[in-house]
Enzyme design. Sequence first.
Site, PDB file in Angstrom:
ATOM      1  CG  ASP A  54      -0.306  12.594  14.667  1.00 21.51           C
ATOM      2  OD1 ASP A  54       0.671  11.930  14.296  1.00 21.51           O
ATOM      3  OD2 ASP A  54      -1.427  12.105  14.896  1.00 21.51           O
ATOM      4  CG  ASP A  58      -1.528   7.750  10.414  1.00 19.93           C
ATOM      5  OD1 ASP A  58      -2.101   7.938   9.331  1.00 19.93           O
ATOM      6  OD2 ASP A  58      -0.416   7.197  10.510  1.00 19.93           O
ATOM      7  N   GLY A  76       4.482   3.458  15.273  1.00 19.31           N
ATOM      8  CA  GLY A  76       5.301   2.999  14.158  1.00 19.31           C
ATOM      9  C   GLY A  76       4.818   1.662  13.640  1.00 19.31           C
ATOM     10  CD  GLU A 111       9.052   1.209  14.920  1.00 18.23           C
ATOM     11  OE1 GLU A 111      10.132   1.777  14.690  1.00 18.23           O
ATOM     12  OE2 GLU A 111       8.069   1.283  14.138  1.00 18.23           O
ATOM     13  CE  LYS A 121      -0.079   0.295   7.205  1.00 17.04           C
ATOM     14  NZ  LYS A 121       0.388   1.661   7.485  1.00 17.04           N
ATOM     15  CG  ASN A 176       1.870   5.233   5.103  1.00 13.50           C
ATOM     16  OD1 ASN A 176       1.696   4.640   4.042  1.00 13.50           O
ATOM     17  ND2 ASN A 176       2.132   4.603   6.229  1.00 13.50           N
TER      18      ASN A 176
END
Length: 263
Positions: free
Chosen positions: A7, A9, A49, A52, A82, A125
């Site tokens: 993963d 973040d 997300g 989301e 963002k 990102n």
Amino acid sequence: MRALIFDVDGTLADTEELHRQAFNAAFADAGLRWDWHRALYRELLHVTGGKERIAHYIGTLGLDELDRRAALARVPALHAAKTRHYAALVAGGALRLRPGVARLLAEARAAGLHLAIASTTSPANVEALLLATLGPDGPGLFDLIASGDLVARKKPAPDVFELALRTLGLDADEAVAFEDSAPGLRAARAAGLWTVVTPTPWTGDDDLSLAQLLLPHLGDPETPLPGEPGVRLPDAPWLTLSALEQLRHPPRACTVRRLYESA
């Protein structure tokens, strides 16, 4: 073990504060008086997300149907803004990899293992983080970068991990997943993956009981894990590839049967 699947973040780096700041900057740019303070953002992290997450927040505002639809129509532009703010913050050097991440990535590469990313965050990102923390060769360390935009369902559904396994041509028992949160952990386990979890202050209150190995971080010589080896790890005060193999496939306990002859 043929692959490590990470993963992003919270797992590679504790990114959530920068994400929170980037969301708020995007809202301010759009003239919205939305403030995602830390306590609120911790709750919103249960929604995976970015788009989301914004949509879920809009649903909590008590808007009438017309205003709700108008707000939802702004979600793609808000998320794009963002992402730009986040990339700028990361490029400014505001992030570092968590302890042990760079070491384990290098050891896995040297051992010939595949490296992959399975994340709900956007590819932009991911690339911003890898470039800022690992340099221009960072993205090339990974054989695959699978993002939530490529699958029908985001975490806690297993889709992104299953996509990574299919693309690598591996079975679940040939890979180990690394996560930091309950949704990610549930996704990895649902995909059949043996999972290491290293929570952050944002996810430390999550239910992480499904983790096969729970550590505060991966550890390295500069930042050894307290109490190790001996409590959770067998060979060093940081997580090694050999420890992963031992923990995934511990020796079978042998039952010794003693036969007694009657006198």
